[in-house]
Design an enzyme around this catalytic site. Structure first.
Site, PDB file in Angstrom:
ATOM      1  CB  THR A  83      -0.904   0.030   1.250  1.00 25.20           C
ATOM      2  OG1 THR A  83      -1.464   1.337   1.447  1.00 25.20           O
ATOM      3  CG2 THR A  83      -0.123  -0.323   2.506  1.00 25.20           C
ATOM      4  CB  CYS A 196      -3.467   4.958  -4.812  1.00 23.91           C
ATOM      5  SG  CYS A 196      -4.670   3.845  -4.064  1.00 23.91           S
TER       6      CYS A 196
END
Length: 241
Positions: A83, A196
């Site tokens: 992440t 992202c």
């Protein structure tokens, strides 16, 4: 081959991409039936998202630090946090384990520098675009980082949380992202960081007029380098290009 530890589930959609790219990378390097030696701990993203929304980054760091220790105990030699956003608690995770954490900002910054660019746009969650943990990491590599204006940050964030983490990919959102990037290019961005991990499910190099830097793919490439390094060094902060 060293064992790569994956701390994922944020969201599982992006962690699935990590797993596929990691195994493809090892297969491409070694050939035949080769695949990655890895362990995966996938968290419940609902719990992480609640902590994010509450601004409880200390609590999130403690939770992920405990999970990182479990990944190390499972035999990992090197750790990937799957992440961008939760790299805001990278220091807490690093302090909790004895194995190197390959920081997503380092592999991304190295790739941008290798491309000869100095000014890039950053797309990501609101947390990634507005907090300093990734912007400062890239700035330390000599890069100027541009983020969208407030309205565009809201749009980019909404698409991630309302669509991409749920596996929803809409053409209307792809076009909206293209327009956000166009506005950043007009401000001088020479490339765009897909900051992202889920964004790589929506747009790629064919969607925009400037080079893209997909943080997931770059992060995975650094992990493959670390896992297969012949000198025994995990080289957590560089990526050969």
């Amino acid at each position: 081959m060293r064992t790569i530890g994956l701390l994922g589930g944020m969201s599982w959609e992006s962690s699935a991409l990590y797993y596929r790219l990691l195994n493809e990378g090892v297969r491409d390097r070694l050939g035949g039936f080769s695949s990655a030696r890895c362990v995966l701990l996938s968290v419940d993203f609902a719990e992480i998202e609640r902590l994010q929304a509450a601004g409880d980054w200390t609590g999130a760091g403690e939770l992920l630090a405990a999970d990182a220790r479990a990944v190390q105990a499972a035999g990992a030699d090197v750790l990937l946090l799957c992440t961008n956003t939760m790299h805001t608690v990278a220091d807490a995770i690093t302090a909790a384990v004895d194995i190197p954490l390959l920081h997503i900002g380092d592999s991304t910054g190295a790739a941008i520098a290798a491309a000869g660019l100095t000014r890039v746009a950053l797309l990501g969650t609101r947390y990634t675009m507005e907090q300093p943990f990734l912007v400062d990491r890239l700035a330390a590599a000599g890069l100027e980082v541009l983020v969208p204006d407030a309205a565009d940050r809201d749009l980019v964030h909404r698409v991630i949380y309302d669509e991409l983490v749920l596996g929803v990919v809409r053409e209307e959102s792809r076009q909206a992202y293209r327009e956000v990037v166009d506005r950043l290019v007009a401000r001088g961005a020479q490339g765009v960081v897909l900051g992202c991990t889920e964004i790589e499910l929506l747009i790629g190099p064919d969607d925009v007029a400037v080079p893209t830097f997909p943080t997931t793919a770059l992060h995975v490439a650094a992990a493959v380098d670390a896992a297969l390094a012949e000198d025994g060094a995990c080289a957590p902060h560089t990526i050969d290009r």
